[in-house]
Design an enzyme around this catalytic site. Structure first.
Site, PDB file in Angstrom:
ATOM      1  N   HIS A  71      29.341  34.610  42.992  1.00 50.88           N
ATOM      2  CA  HIS A  71      30.447  33.906  42.317  1.00 50.88           C
ATOM      3  C   HIS A  71      30.461  32.438  42.704  1.00 50.88           C
ATOM      4  CE1 HIS A  71      33.524  33.437  45.536  1.00 50.88           C
ATOM      5  NE2 HIS A  71      33.145  34.617  45.981  1.00 50.88           N
ATOM      6  N   ASP A 183      30.899  30.549  50.880  1.00 50.37           N
ATOM      7  CA  ASP A 183      31.549  31.656  50.171  1.00 50.37           C
ATOM      8  C   ASP A 183      31.982  31.138  48.802  1.00 50.37           C
ATOM      9  OD1 ASP A 183      33.160  33.688  49.210  1.00 50.37           O
ATOM     10  OD2 ASP A 183      34.762  33.363  50.655  1.00 50.37           O
ATOM     11  N   GLU A 217      36.484  34.583  41.210  1.00 47.75           N
ATOM     12  CA  GLU A 217      36.469  35.735  42.121  1.00 47.75           C
ATOM     13  C   GLU A 217      37.607  35.629  43.132  1.00 47.75           C
ATOM     14  OE1 GLU A 217      35.571  38.002  45.813  1.00 47.75           O
ATOM     15  OE2 GLU A 217      35.835  35.853  45.583  1.00 47.75           O
ATOM     16  N   GLU A 218      37.881  34.403  43.570  1.00 47.80           N
ATOM     17  CA  GLU A 218      38.821  34.205  44.678  1.00 47.80           C
ATOM     18  C   GLU A 218      40.263  34.578  44.335  1.00 47.80           C
ATOM     19  OE1 GLU A 218      38.008  33.831  47.620  1.00 47.80           O
ATOM     20  OE2 GLU A 218      36.081  32.820  47.732  1.00 47.80           O
ATOM     21  N   ASP A 240      27.703  38.716  48.119  1.00 47.57           N
ATOM     22  CA  ASP A 240      28.838  37.900  48.550  1.00 47.57           C
ATOM     23  C   ASP A 240      28.684  37.721  50.057  1.00 47.57           C
ATOM     24  OD1 ASP A 240      31.325  36.530  48.680  1.00 47.57           O
ATOM     25  OD2 ASP A 240      32.218  37.851  47.183  1.00 47.57           O
ATOM     26  N   HIS A 327      36.590  30.880  54.732  1.00 50.61           N
ATOM     27  CA  HIS A 327      37.725  30.137  54.159  1.00 50.61           C
ATOM     28  C   HIS A 327      38.162  28.961  55.030  1.00 50.61           C
ATOM     29  CE1 HIS A 327      39.117  33.179  50.882  1.00 50.61           C
ATOM     30  NE2 HIS A 327      37.797  33.107  50.985  1.00 50.61           N
TER      31      HIS A 327
END
Length: 362
Positions: A71, A183, A217-218, A240, A327
């Site tokens: 993603h 990510d 996606e998030e 991922d 993150h």
């Protein structure tokens, strides 16, 4: 293939450029253009959809379809409220971490380009040491150097502007890649590298391959949910990131043991089709690719879930890249793991035959 370096100068230059480009959830298209440009020599055609998911296709006329997917979006913030004295309060766009915000620079995306700002924070001298306020969503704020609300608006900043961090790609100690948004732009990079290797090694696949870079996606796997209805694949291999659990303050009893440098992580979860997962494990063992195992509970929390439960059920599996500090703006992965995820997806594709159902009843 086993011992050959996969990542070359051209691919690393692309990875750096691709990571450095902002691609917040809902605003992914500039990053998608970079990705498609890189992928173009290795595919026959592209599919894009109305929300920005991009798919490179090899053998578009084949009836049997295999997806490999990452993603493209990164976590970000939205301007939510502008105070009379020109400060900005924010809400999340994805799982943005309030604790890392204080004293970070930000880029606010406006119609007229980037407006710079900082997450301000009260000086240590002014805080009550016995009961310090931790950073929370309702007390972090952005200062763009404006004296009042009117000046904020004159600078082109309004409620709904999206905000990203400007932190850029670095290599640490020769073999660790560090950046925000690894990510999961690493996923988009790795599936693109699989397509490059298939092309360079002149491998002809007996099925259609859909190299997919999903959006959104998030905020709940939304891009994958949309594109899987368009593609209608028979098989989906998703990549991922997952957590390196060897750094401080992580409880292995709940998070399991996975670490950077120890190989791709293969997941066990209801959404992961067991026969497809076993094919991936057999491939890793046969090709001597190191791997780790991870148990998810009800869901993987990745696009695997969206593909698996679509179109009456699609045989899906997840190959993850272990990552430290998810993150944050200093997400860290190991070069060897990146190469081994690429290698494992590539070798698994060569082990899938046209028309396989992966049925438990065959």
């Amino acid at each position: 293939m086993a011992n050959k370096n996969i990542i070359n100068k051209k691919s690393l230059d692309f990875f750096e450029k691709y990571l450095n480009n902002a691609s917040p959830t809902g605003y992914e298209w500039e990053g998608q253009k970079l990705w498609m440009d890189y992928l173009k020599p290795y595919v026959d055609t592209f599919i894009t959809d109305t929300y920005g998911t991009a798919v490179g296709v090899i053998n578009p006329d084949a009836k049997y379809k295999v997806v490999i997917e990452g993603h493209s979006d990164e976590i970000s913030w939205y301007v939510n409220y502008i105070t009379d004295n020109g400060l900005l309060y924010v809400i999340r766009n994805g799982g943005s971490d309030h604790q890392i915000a204080p004293s970070k620079w930000v880029n606010i995306h406006t119609k007229n380009g980037i407006v710079k700002g900082v997450f301000g924070w009260p000086a240590i001298h002014t805080r009550k040491n016995d009961k310090e306020e931790p950073p929370k969503l309702d007390n972090i704020f952005i200062d763009i150097g404006a004296k009042d609300k009117a000046e904020v608006e004159k600078m082109g900043v309004h409620v709904g502007c999206v905000i990203t961090y400007p932190d850029t790609f670095q290599v640490l100690n020769g073999d660790k890649y560090v950046c925000r948004a690894i990510d999961n732009r690493a996923g988009g990079f790795m599936v693109a590298e699989v397509a490059r290797l298939l092309h360079e090694n002149k491998k002809k696949l007996p099925f259609g391959l859909y190299i997919t870079n999903s959006v959104q996606e998030e905020i709940g796997l939304r891009g994958a949910e949309m594109i899987t209805q368009t593609i209608k694949p028979n098989v989906a291999i998703v990549t991922d990131v997952c957590h390196d659990t060897t750094t401080p303050m992580i409880e292995k009893k709940t998070q399991g043991h996975t670490e950077i440098g120890a190989g791709p992580v293969i997941s066990y979860a209801p959404a992961v089709q067991n026969k497809l997962r076993e094919r991936i494990i057999e491939t890793a063992e046969a090709k001597k690719i190191p791997f780790q195992r991870l148990a998810a509970s009800r869901m993987t929390g990745t696009d695997t879930d969206a593909f698996a439960y679509s179109n009456g059920g699609v045989a899906s599996a997840l190959i993850s890249l272990p990552l430290r500090y998810m993150h944050t703006t200093v997400e860290m992965v190991h070069k060897d793991d990146v190469e081994n995820v690429i290698r494992l997806i590539y070798e698994t594709l060569l082990n899938i035959k046209e028309g396989e159902t992966f049925s438990y009843f065959d």
